[in-house]
Design a protein around this motif. Structure first.
Motif, PDB file in Angstrom:
ATOM      1  N   MET A 125      61.100  87.960  44.872  1.00  0.00           N
ATOM      2  CA  MET A 125      60.651  89.085  44.046  1.00  0.00           C
ATOM      3  C   MET A 125      60.421  88.594  42.613  1.00  0.00           C
ATOM      4  SD  MET A 125      60.658  92.637  44.125  1.00  0.00           S
ATOM      5  CE  MET A 125      60.497  93.825  42.833  1.00  0.00           C
ATOM      6  N   LEU A 126      59.251  88.906  42.063  1.00  0.00           N
ATOM      7  CA  LEU A 126      58.918  88.352  40.754  1.00  0.00           C
ATOM      8  C   LEU A 126      59.611  89.056  39.596  1.00  0.00           C
ATOM      9  CD1 LEU A 126      55.184  87.355  40.679  1.00  0.00           C
ATOM     10  CD2 LEU A 126      57.178  85.992  40.081  1.00  0.00           C
ATOM     11  N   GLY A 127      59.351  90.344  39.475  1.00  0.00           N
ATOM     12  CA  GLY A 127      59.912  91.087  38.354  1.00  0.00           C
ATOM     13  C   GLY A 127      61.291  91.625  38.696  1.00  0.00           C
ATOM     14  N   THR A 128      61.837  92.428  37.768  1.00  0.00           N
ATOM     15  CA  THR A 128      63.195  92.934  37.981  1.00  0.00           C
ATOM     16  C   THR A 128      63.207  94.341  38.566  1.00  0.00           C
ATOM     17  OG1 THR A 128      63.133  93.573  35.679  1.00  0.00           O
ATOM     18  CG2 THR A 128      64.333  91.555  36.220  1.00  0.00           C
ATOM     19  N   SER A 129      62.111  95.126  38.337  1.00  0.00           N
ATOM     20  CA  SER A 129      62.139  96.519  38.789  1.00  0.00           C
ATOM     21  C   SER A 129      61.676  96.648  40.238  1.00  0.00           C
ATOM     22  CB  SER A 129      61.255  97.377  37.892  1.00  0.00           C
ATOM     23  OG  SER A 129      59.988  96.784  37.788  1.00  0.00           O
ATOM     24  N   PRO A 130      62.508  97.234  41.130  1.00  0.00           N
ATOM     25  CA  PRO A 130      62.104  97.391  42.526  1.00  0.00           C
ATOM     26  C   PRO A 130      60.942  98.376  42.631  1.00  0.00           C
ATOM     27  CG  PRO A 130      64.221  98.473  42.121  1.00  0.00           C
ATOM     28  CD  PRO A 130      63.819  97.832  40.838  1.00  0.00           C
ATOM     29  N   GLN A 131      59.967  98.085  43.483  1.00  0.00           N
ATOM     30  CA  GLN A 131      58.820  98.963  43.652  1.00  0.00           C
ATOM     31  C   GLN A 131      58.261  98.776  45.044  1.00  0.00           C
ATOM     32  OE1 GLN A 131      56.499  97.373  40.475  1.00  0.00           O
ATOM     33  NE2 GLN A 131      55.838  95.618  41.633  1.00  0.00           N
ATOM     34  N   ARG A 132      57.335  99.667  45.461  1.00  0.00           N
ATOM     35  CA  ARG A 132      56.718  99.528  46.777  1.00  0.00           C
ATOM     36  C   ARG A 132      55.842  98.298  46.781  1.00  0.00           C
ATOM     37  NH1 ARG A 132      54.278 104.572  47.601  1.00  0.00           N
ATOM     38  NH2 ARG A 132      52.652 103.495  48.752  1.00  0.00           N
ATOM     39  N   PRO A 133      55.855  97.501  47.887  1.00  0.00           N
ATOM     40  CA  PRO A 133      55.014  96.298  47.915  1.00  0.00           C
ATOM     41  C   PRO A 133      53.544  96.653  47.716  1.00  0.00           C
ATOM     42  CG  PRO A 133      56.479  96.369  49.813  1.00  0.00           C
ATOM     43  CD  PRO A 133      56.613  97.674  49.118  1.00  0.00           C
ATOM     44  N   SER A 134      52.826  95.820  46.952  1.00  0.00           N
ATOM     45  CA  SER A 134      51.384  96.047  46.826  1.00  0.00           C
ATOM     46  C   SER A 134      50.654  94.731  47.080  1.00  0.00           C
ATOM     47  CB  SER A 134      51.045  96.623  45.448  1.00  0.00           C
ATOM     48  OG  SER A 134      51.500  95.768  44.453  1.00  0.00           O
ATOM     49  N   ARG A 135      49.335  94.841  47.329  1.00  0.00           N
ATOM     50  CA  ARG A 135      48.512  93.678  47.658  1.00  0.00           C
ATOM     51  C   ARG A 135      48.590  92.647  46.530  1.00  0.00           C
ATOM     52  NH1 ARG A 135      43.604  93.122  51.002  1.00  0.00           N
ATOM     53  NH2 ARG A 135      42.221  91.590  50.055  1.00  0.00           N
ATOM     54  N   ALA A 136      48.746  91.389  46.909  1.00  0.00           N
ATOM     55  CA  ALA A 136      48.846  90.316  45.913  1.00  0.00           C
ATOM     56  C   ALA A 136      48.299  89.027  46.514  1.00  0.00           C
ATOM     57  CB  ALA A 136      50.304  90.111  45.499  1.00  0.00           C
ATOM     58  N   ALA A 137      47.953  88.105  45.639  1.00  0.00           N
ATOM     59  CA  ALA A 137      47.588  86.750  46.076  1.00  0.00           C
ATOM     60  C   ALA A 137      48.873  85.964  46.301  1.00  0.00           C
ATOM     61  CB  ALA A 137      46.737  86.079  45.019  1.00  0.00           C
ATOM     62  N   VAL A 138      48.924  85.221  47.405  1.00  0.00           N
ATOM     63  CA  VAL A 138      50.133  84.469  47.765  1.00  0.00           C
ATOM     64  C   VAL A 138      49.767  82.992  47.944  1.00  0.00           C
ATOM     65  CG1 VAL A 138      51.869  84.154  49.586  1.00  0.00           C
ATOM     66  CG2 VAL A 138      51.220  86.458  48.870  1.00  0.00           C
ATOM     67  N   LEU A 139      50.503  82.132  47.283  1.00  0.00           N
ATOM     68  CA  LEU A 139      50.291  80.685  47.420  1.00  0.00           C
ATOM     69  C   LEU A 139      50.671  80.248  48.830  1.00  0.00           C
ATOM     70  CD1 LEU A 139      49.800  78.017  45.650  1.00  0.00           C
ATOM     71  CD2 LEU A 139      52.275  77.837  45.652  1.00  0.00           C
ATOM     72  N   CYS A 140      49.745  79.537  49.522  1.00  0.00           N
ATOM     73  CA  CYS A 140      50.077  79.130  50.903  1.00  0.00           C
ATOM     74  C   CYS A 140      49.703  77.677  51.192  1.00  0.00           C
ATOM     75  CB  CYS A 140      49.417  80.073  51.909  1.00  0.00           C
ATOM     76  SG  CYS A 140      47.625  80.039  51.882  1.00  0.00           S
ATOM     77  N   GLY A 141      49.329  76.903  50.164  1.00  0.00           N
ATOM     78  CA  GLY A 141      49.042  75.487  50.397  1.00  0.00           C
ATOM     79  C   GLY A 141      48.872  74.756  49.075  1.00  0.00           C
ATOM     80  N   VAL A 142      49.353  73.503  49.012  1.00  0.00           N
ATOM     81  CA  VAL A 142      49.157  72.690  47.802  1.00  0.00           C
ATOM     82  C   VAL A 142      48.713  71.287  48.212  1.00  0.00           C
ATOM     83  CG1 VAL A 142      50.860  73.869  46.347  1.00  0.00           C
ATOM     84  CG2 VAL A 142      51.567  71.895  47.691  1.00  0.00           C
ATOM     85  N   GLY A 143      47.995  70.642  47.323  1.00  0.00           N
ATOM     86  CA  GLY A 143      47.595  69.251  47.587  1.00  0.00           C
ATOM     87  C   GLY A 143      47.115  68.603  46.298  1.00  0.00           C
ATOM     88  N   GLY A 144      47.174  67.298  46.250  1.00  0.00           N
ATOM     89  CA  GLY A 144      46.704  66.588  45.060  1.00  0.00           C
ATOM     90  C   GLY A 144      46.110  65.260  45.457  1.00  0.00           C
ATOM     91  N   GLN A 145      45.305  64.704  44.565  1.00  0.00           N
ATOM     92  CA  GLN A 145      44.745  63.370  44.799  1.00  0.00           C
ATOM     93  C   GLN A 145      44.609  62.637  43.463  1.00  0.00           C
ATOM     94  OE1 GLN A 145      43.410  61.878  48.043  1.00  0.00           O
ATOM     95  NE2 GLN A 145      44.058  60.251  46.653  1.00  0.00           N
ATOM     96  N   LEU A 146      45.247  61.476  43.406  1.00  0.00           N
ATOM     97  CA  LEU A 146      45.091  60.593  42.249  1.00  0.00           C
ATOM     98  C   LEU A 146      44.238  59.406  42.671  1.00  0.00           C
ATOM     99  CD1 LEU A 146      48.804  60.735  41.096  1.00  0.00           C
ATOM    100  CD2 LEU A 146      46.849  61.481  39.706  1.00  0.00           C
ATOM    101  N   PRO A 147      43.399  58.878  41.771  1.00  0.00           N
ATOM    102  CA  PRO A 147      42.640  57.670  42.117  1.00  0.00           C
ATOM    103  C   PRO A 147      43.603  56.518  42.401  1.00  0.00           C
ATOM    104  CG  PRO A 147      41.892  58.609  40.028  1.00  0.00           C
ATOM    105  CD  PRO A 147      43.149  59.315  40.385  1.00  0.00           C
ATOM    106  N   TRP A 148      43.153  55.554  43.189  1.00  0.00           N
ATOM    107  CA  TRP A 148      44.078  54.485  43.612  1.00  0.00           C
ATOM    108  C   TRP A 148      44.457  53.547  42.469  1.00  0.00           C
ATOM    109  CZ3 TRP A 148      42.860  49.374  43.009  1.00  0.00           C
ATOM    110  CH2 TRP A 148      41.506  49.077  42.815  1.00  0.00           C
ATOM    111  N   LEU A 149      43.578  53.426  41.458  1.00  0.00           N
ATOM    112  CA  LEU A 149      43.850  52.466  40.374  1.00  0.00           C
ATOM    113  C   LEU A 149      44.852  53.036  39.366  1.00  0.00           C
ATOM    114  CD1 LEU A 149      43.217  49.765  38.934  1.00  0.00           C
ATOM    115  CD2 LEU A 149      41.382  50.970  37.720  1.00  0.00           C
ATOM    116  N   LYS A 150      46.047  52.436  39.340  1.00  0.00           N
ATOM    117  CA  LYS A 150      47.085  52.871  38.404  1.00  0.00           C
ATOM    118  C   LYS A 150      47.126  51.877  37.250  1.00  0.00           C
ATOM    119  CE  LYS A 150      51.859  54.466  38.407  1.00  0.00           C
ATOM    120  NZ  LYS A 150      53.048  54.745  39.203  1.00  0.00           N
TER     121      LYS A 150
END
Ligand code: UT7
Length: 353
Positions: A1-26
């Protein structure tokens, strides 16, 4: 739960995947010191940076964006989205935008695709746009990418900037859900102050000053930053923006489990954390190994934090960006349950999801 005040659930964007790519040359500090009037001690003391990744000459922003996007889609369990947003300051070309190309290369022809330009705050802005597409029912799933190749605009002979910036891309997938479930994106704070537009800029190459081979100077064609002034603004604006979303959510900084700020400079991160009263161990710090990767820095930090197992399901995460414009932005979310992700520095696999 994000905020502190309880409320009825409403439509929201939900994070469901992450990824990253760095070039090979360090590239380590000592390698730069061989070419520039600088040294490892200066770079570490002033920035905390030990290394950064540089793209190959034939690599473009879209190449890293596609790789990061592919990983985020695979992590989300589905290769399909209805929109692709790419936050970048270094598009493949001035025209067209990079997002349609990224979408097409991911097999997503026909979806909405556009770029967001808010320099190093771009990812937080793009996240807000992506969340808006979901809450306004334009689409059910969005791929949001932050990708930059600063090596293309920084003068390699400019010791102040050449040691700070690196290349990379990070991405997340958003799906439709409810604001009470883990992964929900919540409160946003976005802002700008264009009075300071020349504090971080590439002077030539746009409609104000097109590149004229006979007249445009070497300096005008490259990235410039008034480092000390930017530093002061970065600290003030990042702390202010972080406080603004905390206030909206009715949360205190003590209730934040992980702070993921734009990775510009380790000293800035320490100062912002101190200003906010946040124990520094709750601050994601990846700038040491990646440098400042512009719009990619926050999603790359998310991808790395996920690989490191930095957050548990339901943990409260605070993202805060700052960059040229000037622009700044923050977003609150909770951490979802995700499958293991690929380490961003691992080379791109051949197989698509
Ligand atoms: O991503 C968007 C947001 N960006 C930021 O938030 C970046 C904010 N700014 C910074 O991180 C820092 O200002 C920098 C890392 C860019 C520069 O650090 P600084 O501590 O502010 O250094 P400075 O520019 O005040 O320069 C101090 C000295 C100067 O020499 P003098 O004039 O005192 O003799 C510079 O010429 O350090 C010199 N210097 C260097 N020396 C060795 C500048 N760059 C270098 C270098 N190696 N690479």
């Amino acid at each position: 739960m994000l905020g502190t005040s309880p409320q009825r659930p409403s439509r929201a964007a939900v994070l469901c995947g992450v990824g990253g790519q760095l070039p090979w040359l360090k590239v380590g500090n000592d390698e730069l010191a061989d070419q520039l009037d600088t040294d490892d001690a200066w770079i570490r003391t002033r920035t905390g940076i030990r290394a950064r990744h540089f793209a190959a000459p034939d690599e473009a922003t879209s190449d890293l964006a596609v790789a990061a996007g592919r990983r985020a889609l695979a992590n989300s369990g589905s290769a399909t989205v209805g929109a692709v947003i790419v936050a970048t300051t270094t598009p493949d070309r001035t025209c067209p935008a990079t997002a349609p190309l990224v979408a097409a290369r991911l097999g997503l022809t026909g979806v909405a695709a556009f770029d967001v330009g808010a320099v190093c705050s771009g990812f937080v802005y793009a996240l807000a746009a992506g969340a808006g597409l979901i809450t306004s029912r334009v689409t059910d799933r969005v791929l949001v990418v932050g990708a930059d190749l600063y090596t293309r605009i920084v003068d390699p002979g400019d010791r102040q900037n050449a040691v700070v910036f690196g290349d990379g891309a990070g991405a997340v997938v958003l799906r439709t859900g409810h604001d009470t479930e883990p992964g929900a994106l919540g409160f946003f704070d976005l802002g700008s102050d264009g009075v300071h537009e020349d504090m971080i800029t590439v002077p030539a190459g746009g409609s104000r000053l097109p590149v004229d081979p006979a007249r445009t100077s070497h300096a005008e064609k490259h990235f410039t930053m008034r480092g000390k002034e930017v530093y002061r603004h970065a600290v003030r604006r990042m702390a202010g923006s972080a406080r603004a979303v905390l206030e909206q959510a009715g949360l205190s900084i003590g209730e934040i489990d992980l702070f993921v700020p734009h990775q510009a400079n380790l000293r800035i991160l320490r100062t912002v954390a101190t200003d906010l009263g946040l124990p520094f161990e709750r601050c994601a710090t990846h700038v040491q190994e990646m440098g400042n990767t512009g719009a990619a820095s926050i999603p790359l930090a998310l991808a790395r934090s996920h690989v490191d197992g930095a957050s548990g399901v339901g943990d409260r995460i605070l993202l805060t960006g700052f960059g040229g414009g000037l622009t700044w932005g923050s977003c609150l979310l909770t951490w979802p349950s995700l499958p293991p992700a690929v380490e961003p520095s691992r080379p791109e696999e051949e197989a698509a999801p």
